[in-house]
Design an enzyme around this catalytic site. Structure first.
Site, PDB file in Angstrom:
ATOM      1  N   SER A  60       0.847  -1.187   0.000  1.00 31.13           N
ATOM      2  CA  SER A  60       0.000   0.000   0.000  1.00 31.13           C
ATOM      3  C   SER A  60       0.883   1.238   0.000  1.00 31.13           C
ATOM      4  CB  SER A  60      -0.922   0.013   1.223  1.00 31.13           C
ATOM      5  OG  SER A  60      -0.162   0.117   2.417  1.00 31.13           O
ATOM      6  N   LYS A  61       0.257   2.408  -0.007  1.00 30.38           N
ATOM      7  CA  LYS A  61       0.997   3.665  -0.096  1.00 30.38           C
ATOM      8  C   LYS A  61       1.967   3.857   1.063  1.00 30.38           C
ATOM      9  CE  LYS A  61      -2.304   6.332  -2.841  1.00 30.38           C
ATOM     10  NZ  LYS A  61      -3.171   7.538  -2.893  1.00 30.38           N
ATOM     11  N   ARG A  62       1.682   3.249   2.209  1.00 35.58           N
ATOM     12  CA  ARG A  62       2.581   3.454   3.358  1.00 35.58           C
ATOM     13  C   ARG A  62       3.949   2.819   3.131  1.00 35.58           C
ATOM     14  NH1 ARG A  62      -1.026  -0.388   5.014  1.00 35.58           N
ATOM     15  NH2 ARG A  62      -0.220  -2.401   5.718  1.00 35.58           N
ATOM     16  N   HIS A  63       4.046   1.938   2.136  1.00 31.99           N
ATOM     17  CA  HIS A  63       5.324   1.308   1.824  1.00 31.99           C
ATOM     18  C   HIS A  63       6.135   2.111   0.812  1.00 31.99           C
ATOM     19  CE1 HIS A  63       2.848  -2.331   3.061  1.00 31.99           C
ATOM     20  NE2 HIS A  63       3.833  -2.280   3.953  1.00 31.99           N
ATOM     21  N   GLY A  64       5.541   3.173   0.267  1.00 33.05           N
ATOM     22  CA  GLY A  64       6.227   3.968  -0.742  1.00 33.05           C
ATOM     23  C   GLY A  64       5.390   4.069  -2.001  1.00 33.05           C
TER      24      GLY A  64
END
Length: 480
Positions: free
Chosen positions: A252-256
């Site tokens: 997801s976006k929290r991983h980049g």
């Protein structure tokens, strides 16, 4: 003939997972001499994003995934946009009603969400309209009462099917809900439209994410109700991400950056992205890692797909991107990296060819370029402690003496060429019996103000030119 399809919804950017699905569907078709179809699934108009269709076209083009049929190229099975096929689906749903495989549901959303009295709430529809008297159904229809058409699932027993990746899958029918096939606005749901369209377009292999494994029996029931051949299924493993603490969860976006667009914007080459994505769930028969798309098409096999989730490793992607950058022709690297340089409209823009040569073997991602060359536009502040270097045996006193001798020689040069600039420092080192690294270190600090630079002081001085180089050398002397 093998026929695969990629059927994205125009809801925004192209997620890495969606792009991998497109890639594997493309590889499966190309490896078998088949056809790859693009279909736009825009039945959910509430989630439609303006311009998202263009994002799909642009992404596939940049990624190198050409399609044989689609909205923009045509084909024998069009239209290839589901909203343009709207009139196709209702007759098929009504055929299912006549066969007893579907029914009209007149519940509003609130009623449908309420569980029967005395029963616990479930995630699915409660079946309130499942067995309505035909006379009541006819009266409701005649009165113009709003309705949806739902699939009538046989809740008894189990459903078994085979997936090319996960093998035999068994699902208890009681967990399957009576999904909506036609919505109140007359539009089909994704779940119904993709079955009808896959059949009408002759799709032989359905490639999609493993999250669809539990719901596939519902699709198979539709195929059987119509008497249609069920396609082969290729369900792909999840793509996971690792956060800063090392925890692994669904990407997801929290991983980049998780979209193709954002990765390209960060300076990853499209061909490197596609090569890396190909290895997220598929393994070649040898340890080879670098493939062009055409090479992947030659060796791709569904048997190489893995069941286990794949972890998106940004370090591995950076390494692969660096390999692709190094392999570019110098002219191609200069052309493709210029947009990241930040030099447009500056005096250094004309020197980009020379600057790019210094960078090509030293960058992993193109977005690193501004940080590596910003000293060329403005000399950063630094202290005389920068002149200390154990390896070259440099210290401020030695650097002061060396620069005091070299600056007048550089000031007197008629030709400010790399050959002449190099000759001065090499001759000086030989004349003073010192290793070349010693005067080179002092020059590097003086003209760059940095401990690490792409290229040595001679290349930097040639790029900066006579006036700016001498100004920086005089500034270095003033520090002592």
């Amino acid at each position: 003939m093998v026929r695969t399809r990629f059927a994205p919804s125009p809801t925004g950017f192209m997620h890495v997972g969606n792009l991998r699905t497109a890639l594997y569907a493309w590889l499966l078709a190309r490896s078998q001499g088949g056809r790859f179809v693009l279909r736009i699934e825009d039945t959910d108009q509430a989630r439609y994003v303006e311009g998202a269709v263009d994002v799909i076209y642009n992404t596939l083009r940049q990624a190198g995934l050409d399609h044989d049929e689609g909205p923009d190229v045509g084909g024998d099975f069009g239209p290839y946009v589901q909203s343009e096929r709207r009139g196709i689906y209702l007759p098929y749903a009504e055929e299912l009603v006549r066969k007893g495989a579907a029914y009209y549901c007149f519940c509003d959303k609130q009623e449908a969400a309420e569980p029967p009295e005395g029963e616990a709430a479930t995630s699915g529809y409660d079946g309130h309209c499942r067995d309505l008297d035909p006379a009541v159904v006819a009266a409701n229809l005649a009165a113009g009462m709003p309705y949806v058409i739902r699939q009538k699932i046989d809740k008894s027993g189990t459903s078994t099917y085979r997936d090319d990746v996960f093998g035999e899958i068994v699902i208890e029918n009681k967990v399957l809900d009576d999904q909506i096939l036609i919505k109140r606005d007359g539009m089909p749901t994704y779940n119904f439209a993709n079955v009808v369209d896959d059949h009408l377009m002759g799709i032989t292999h359905v490639v999609r994410g493993s999250e669809y494994l539990p719901s596939t029996p519902k699709y198979n029931m539709l195929y059987r109700a119509f008497g249609w051949e069920i396609p082969e299924y290729v369900h792909l493993p999840l793509i996971m991400g690792r956060d800063a603490e090392g925890n692994i969860s669904k990407l997801s976006k929290r991983h980049g950056a998780v979209s193709f667009e954002s990765l390209v914007a960060e300076g990853y080459l499209p061909e490197a992205i596609m090569n890396y994505i190909a290895l997220l769930g598929w393994s070649p028969k040898n340890d080879r890692e670098i493939f062009t798309l055409s090479e992947l098409a030659e060796v791709f096999s569904v048997s190489g797909l893995n069941k286990s989730p794949a972890v998106f490793d940004y370090d591995k992607l950076r390494w692969m991107n660096a390999e692709y950058i190094k392999a570019l022709a110098p002219e191609a690297f200069a052309l493709r990296s210029y947009a990241f340089s930040g030099l447009d409209g500056t005096p250094l823009a004309d020197k980009w060819g020379s600057i790019a040569k210094l960078l090509q073997q030293r960058v992993e991602v193109l977005s690193e370029i501004p940080g590596k060359i910003d000293f060329l536009q403005k000399l950063p502040e630094y202290g005389i402690d920068f002149f200390n270097n154990k390896k070259s045996k440099s210290n401020p006193e030695a650097a002061h003496a060396i620069l005091s001798d070299l600056v007048p020689q550089y000031r007197g040069l008629e030709s400010w060429s790399s050959e002449e600039l190099n000759r001065v420092v090499v001759s000086y080192a030989e004349a003073h019996g010192m290793k070349l690294g010693l005067p080179m270190w002092g020059l590097r600090i003086a003209v760059s103000g940095q401990l690490v630079t792409p290229g040595g002081p001679v290349e930097i001085m040639e790029i900066l030119g006579r006036e700016e180089s001498l100004r920086r050398l005089d500034h270095a002397l003033s520090l002592f």
